[in-house]
Design an enzyme around this catalytic site. Structure first.
Site, PDB file in Angstrom:
ATOM      1  N   CYS A 244     -70.491 -75.538 -23.827  1.00  0.00           N
ATOM      2  CA  CYS A 244     -69.958 -74.251 -24.315  1.00  0.00           C
ATOM      3  C   CYS A 244     -68.810 -73.768 -23.426  1.00  0.00           C
ATOM      4  CB  CYS A 244     -71.063 -73.197 -24.395  1.00  0.00           C
ATOM      5  SG  CYS A 244     -71.418 -72.359 -22.849  1.00  0.00           S
TER       6      CYS A 244
ATOM      7  N   CYS B 230     -70.033 -72.626 -19.935  1.00  0.00           N
ATOM      8  CA  CYS B 230     -70.411 -73.691 -18.995  1.00  0.00           C
ATOM      9  C   CYS B 230     -69.215 -74.562 -18.607  1.00  0.00           C
ATOM     10  CB  CYS B 230     -71.528 -74.541 -19.595  1.00  0.00           C
ATOM     11  SG  CYS B 230     -73.067 -73.627 -19.723  1.00  0.00           S
TER      12      CYS B 230
ATOM     13  N   CYS C 206     -74.323 -78.584 -20.899  1.00  0.00           N
ATOM     14  CA  CYS C 206     -73.849 -77.768 -22.032  1.00  0.00           C
ATOM     15  C   CYS C 206     -72.321 -77.827 -22.139  1.00  0.00           C
ATOM     16  CB  CYS C 206     -74.312 -76.325 -21.849  1.00  0.00           C
ATOM     17  SG  CYS C 206     -73.747 -75.221 -23.159  1.00  0.00           S
TER      18      CYS C 206
ATOM     19  N   ASP D 189     -84.301 -67.127 -38.036  1.00  0.00           N
ATOM     20  CA  ASP D 189     -83.421 -66.137 -37.414  1.00  0.00           C
ATOM     21  C   ASP D 189     -84.230 -65.482 -36.317  1.00  0.00           C
ATOM     22  OD1 ASP D 189     -85.034 -64.293 -39.336  1.00  0.00           O
ATOM     23  OD2 ASP D 189     -83.995 -62.934 -37.982  1.00  0.00           O
TER      24      ASP D 189
ATOM     25  N   HIS E  32     -73.151 -68.809 -24.356  1.00  0.00           N
ATOM     26  CA  HIS E  32     -73.991 -69.930 -23.918  1.00  0.00           C
ATOM     27  C   HIS E  32     -75.299 -70.011 -24.709  1.00  0.00           C
ATOM     28  CE1 HIS E  32     -76.243 -72.829 -21.678  1.00  0.00           C
ATOM     29  NE2 HIS E  32     -77.228 -71.935 -21.641  1.00  0.00           N
TER      30      HIS E  32
ATOM     31  N   ASP F 226     -81.354 -59.152 -44.959  1.00  0.00           N
ATOM     32  CA  ASP F 226     -82.753 -58.830 -45.225  1.00  0.00           C
ATOM     33  C   ASP F 226     -82.787 -57.631 -46.174  1.00  0.00           C
ATOM     34  OD1 ASP F 226     -82.081 -56.670 -43.705  1.00  0.00           O
ATOM     35  OD2 ASP F 226     -83.401 -57.145 -42.032  1.00  0.00           O
TER      36      ASP F 226
HETATM   37 ZN   LIG Z   1     -73.303 -73.299 -21.988  1.00  0.00          ZN
END
Ligand SMILES: [Zn+2]
Length: 366
Positions: A304, A307, A302, A264, A333, A91
């Site tokens: 990730c 998880c 999920c 963002d 996550h 920015d």
């Molecule tokens: Zn997750």
């Protein structure tokens, strides 16, 4: 930077596209995690990549004050400094000056402000904002703008817009590096007439992309959505459109439907550090006593790292014990949640069924 518009959804104004920079590509609609101080808080770049992040945002204001853009330039630029080798958007520093710095003063030439770190006095002009971003070596730079607070009178918003347009021209004129793209920022407060003027003037100057700024600054959500809905279509079709700083999952789903390509927001990372975890059904407040013996992952759908490996009970324990790992696992996550959401959004546009996806998504979260 190159932007290719790949497909337009027939059921909404959503668009599928691709941004290609010298540091790789980002498929749009894209969400950029915020790396304020040259780091997406608590994650190393490998974790970002594993979560599917393609592009990050970093804040000029913070890096200018500390460690200083000259130092980063001497050390080979921001990509090398932070070891993130994908695209980076910076920015202009304007928004942070208005929101963080005490004792600021706006003149026709730029903004005088005191550092929120040590009180030292600084002056940022449109030229310096571009020079700082060129020194950092980001792939996409933003023009210095003035972001009026909400509410603002028409007269003040008009005056502020005239300044933002003047600064946009100056920024365009001083830009040296052809590798780095420069985006103009549409201001104009909550006044449609001024927003329209802003769009017209920016297109006349000509930028690589266009951002909607001055939104999500305290105005009612309906007004924000109306402005985005009405002004996004006026922006050039073959340039990326970026909504600055707004990004709850619902905001993203709605605004993609209005034709926004880039987002963002600090939300996924900040919420993670406070133990608020996103799932499709609910926001999990992980400190809650009900998770004390909960062996399930945060979100069983999920994929990730968090998880796949850890239980809600373990995460809750880490937060209770104030362990650093609590923030790391939660941020992994939440970022992955956002990346999966963007993936589903792009799939829905690809399949030409964005309106249906959006309706379903928004009703499920109610
Ligand atoms: Zn997750």
């Amino acid at each position: 930077m190159e932007f290719t518009l790949i497909k337009k959804d027939p059921t909404s104004r959503a668009r599928l596209g691709r941004i290609v920079t010298d540091h790789g590509k980002a498929d749009t609609p894209v969400f950029m995690p915020v790396g304020t101080q040259g780091t997406v808080k608590s994650l190393v770049p490998e974790m970002l990549r594993e979560a599917g992040v393609e592009m990050v945002l970093s804040n000029t204001y913070h890096l200018y004050l500390r460690p200083g853009h000259e130092i980063i330039h001497e050390l080979g630029g921001l990509h090398r400094f932070m070891q993130w080798h994908g695209p980076i958007l910076t920015d202009s520093g304007g928004f942070q000056v208005y929101s963080l710095a005490p004792l600021r003063k706006v003149t026709a030439e730029g903004v005088i402000f005191r550092s929120h770190i040590d009180g030292s006095k600084h002056f940022i002009s449109p030229r310096l904002a571009v020079e700082i971003q060129e020194a950092l070596g980001s792939d996409i730079m933003m023009c210095l703008d003035e972001c009026p607070p909400y509410p603002t009178t028409f007269a003040d918003a008009e005056k502020s817009l005239a300044l933002t347009t003047q600064w946009a021209k100056e920024s365009r004129d001083v830009k040296q590096c052809s590798r780095q793209a420069l985006f103009g920022i549409v201001q104009g407060g909550c006044y449609p007439e001024l927003r329209q003027r802003a769009v017209r003037e920016l297109i006349n100057i000509g930028f690589d992309g266009y951002a909607l700024g001055g939104l999500s600054v305290g105005e009612p959500k309906e007004i924000m959505f109306e402005l985005i809905r009405d002004f996004t279509p006026l922006l050039p079709e073959n340039s990326p459109r970026y909504l600055m700083g707004a990004g709850t999952p619902d905001d993203i789903v709605v605004c993609v439907g209005y034709g926004i390509d880039m987002f963002d927001c600090v939300m996924p990372t900040r919420c993670a550090r406070h133990g608020l975890l996103f799932t499709n059904e609910e926001k999990v407040v992980i400190r809650n006593a009900r998770y004390r013996k909960d062996e399930a992952p945060v979100d069983s759908s999920c994929d990730c790292h968090t998880c796949r490996n850890y239980s809600r009970a373990y995460l809750r324990h880490l937060f209770a014990a104030k362990e650093i790992l609590a923030m790391i696992l939660s941020t992994i996550h939440n970022i992955r949640y956002y990346m999966r959401l963007m993936g589903r959004i792009r799939e829905a546009i690809e399949g030409g069924r964005y309106a249906e996806f959006s309706r379903e998504f928004l009703s499920r979260r109610k």
